[in-house]
Design an enzyme around this catalytic site. Structure first.
Site, short mmCIF file in Angstrom:
data_model
loop_
_atom_site.label_atom_id
_atom_site.label_comp_id
_atom_site.label_asym_id
_atom_site.label_seq_id
_atom_site.Cartn_x
_atom_site.Cartn_y
_atom_site.Cartn_z
N GLY A 99 0.82 -1.21 0.00
CA GLY A 99 0.00 0.00 0.00
C GLY A 99 0.84 1.25 0.00
O GLY A 99 2.05 1.19 -0.25
N ASN A 100 0.21 2.38 0.26
CA ASN A 100 0.93 3.65 0.30
C ASN A 100 0.27 4.57 1.34
O ASN A 100 -0.74 4.21 1.93
CB ASN A 100 0.97 4.30 -1.10
CG ASN A 100 -0.41 4.58 -1.63
OD1 ASN A 100 -1.12 5.44 -1.12
ND2 ASN A 100 -0.83 3.82 -2.63
N ARG A 101 0.85 5.74 1.54
CA ARG A 101 0.43 6.61 2.64
C ARG A 101 -0.68 7.60 2.27
O ARG A 101 -0.95 8.53 3.02
CB ARG A 101 1.62 7.40 3.16
CG ARG A 101 2.68 6.55 3.81
CD ARG A 101 3.72 7.41 4.50
NE ARG A 101 4.88 6.65 4.93
CZ ARG A 101 4.92 5.95 6.07
NH1 ARG A 101 3.87 5.93 6.87
NH2 ARG A 101 6.00 5.28 6.39
#
Ligand code: CTP
Ligand code: CA
Length: 241
Positions: free
Chosen positions: A33-35
Site C-alpha cells: 500500500g501507500n500513505r
C-alpha cells in the site's frame, strides 16, 4: 421540481473523482500500500457536489466519511480502480485522478498466508526470506488521455506527489510528468516526511497542459491552504477549461 434542481457552477455536470491509495494483495492477509489518506480526493468530491455536480467517487477504503450527495464506487486494487474509472468516465465532463495508484502489483497472489518458516523439513532453522516479484499496473490516467475522442472528451486532471532529487526540483519533475501524461491539468504537491500525506493543509502548483484550440492558462500556486480550499482552486481551473 425547479427548487430541487442543483444550482452552482457545476450544475448539470458529471464529474469522476478517485481517492485514497490502492492496495495490492500479496496473500489473504497482506498487501502493498501507500500513505495516501484520501483527504484531498474526498475534499474534491465534496466541493464538486456543493457546486451542483453529479459526483462519482471511486475510492479505496479510507475511513473518511462519504461526502453528502456523492455516489461511491469502492475499489481496492489499481486494476479495480481502472475498471471503475473507465465505466464512470464514459460521458463524464471531468475526471480527477487524486488517488495514489500503485505502479506495481505482486506478480503472484498467494492463496494461503505466506509463512515465515516455509520448509519444516529443513535440517537447521530456516532463516530464508521470500522475494516478491512485481509486475506493472496500467497507467489509468494515461489510458484516459489516450482514449479521448474528438467530440466528447472529459477534462482530465492528474495529481503528482513529488520530491526533489538530484535530477531536478519538484516543479521540474511535475512539468516533465505533465508532458508525459498529456492531461489538461496537473496538480503537483511536494511530499516527504510530514508533508502533505495525512495532513489537512496542502501547497500545490497547478500546471496546465496544452489542448488543441485553447489558450493555456498560466501556472499558479495554491496554499498553504486547507484541502477544501485546494479543491476549490482545482474546480475553478477545471471550470475554466
Ligand atoms: N496514475 C494512474 N495510474 C497509475 C499510476 C498513477 O492513473 N498506474 C495517476 C495518479 O492517479 C496521478 C498521476 O497518475 O493522478 C500521477 O501519479 P504519479 O505516481 O505521480 O505518476 P507516475 O507516472 O506513476 O510516475 P512516478 O514514477 O513518479 O510514480
Ligand atoms: Ca506512481
Amino acid at each position: 421540481a425547479e427548487a430541487d434542481a442543483p444550482a452552482g457552477p457545476l450544475a448539470g455536470r458529471h464529474v469522476v473523482v478517485t481517492s485514497g491509495g490502492t492496495r495490492e494483495p500479496l496473500d489473504p492477509v497482506r498487501y502493498l500500500g501507500n500513505r495516501s489518506s484520501g483527504k484531498q480526493g474526498h475534499a474534491l468530491a465534496q466541493v464538486a457536489a456543493a457546486r451542483g455536480a453529479r459526483v462519482t467517487l471511486v475510492t479505496t477504503a479510507t475511513g473518511l466519511p462519504v461526502p453528502a450527495g456523492v455516489d461511491v464506487v469502492p475499489v481496492e486494487t489499481a486494476l479495480e480502480l481502472q475498471d471503475a474509472v473507465t465505466s464512470a468516465a464514459a460521458g463524464a465532463d471531468a475526471v480527477v485522478m487524486a488517488a495514489a495508484v500503485a505502479d506495481f502489483r505482486p506478480a503472484h497472489v498467494a492463496s494461503a498466508k505466506i509463512k515465515k518458516t516455509h520448509d519444516d523439513t529443513a535440517a537447521g532453522p530456516d532463516e530464508s526470506a521470500p522475494v516478491v516479484e512485481l509486475v506493472r499496473n496500467p497507467d489509468v490516467l494515461a489510458g484516459l488521455v489516450a482514449a479521448r475522442g474528438a467530440a466528447i472528451s472529459p477534462v482530465v486532471v492528474g495529481f503528482a506527489a513529488e520530491t526533489g532529487d538530484e535530477h531536478g526540483s519538484v516543479l521540474d519533475h511535475a512539468r516533465a510528468k505533465l508532458a508525459r501524461k498529456g492531461c489538461d491539468l496537473l496538480v503537483a504537491n511536494e511530499v516527504g516526511a510530514g508533508v502533505a500525506f495525512g495532513t489537512d493543509a496542502n501547497t500545490v502548483h497547478l500546471l496546465f497542459g496544452e489542448r488543441a484550440g485553447r489558450r493555456t492558462p498560466a501556472d499558479r500556486q495554491v496554499g498553504p491552504a486547507p484541502k477544501t480550499e485546494v479543491a476549490a482552486a482545482v474546480w475553478d481551473a477545471v471550470q475554466g477549461l
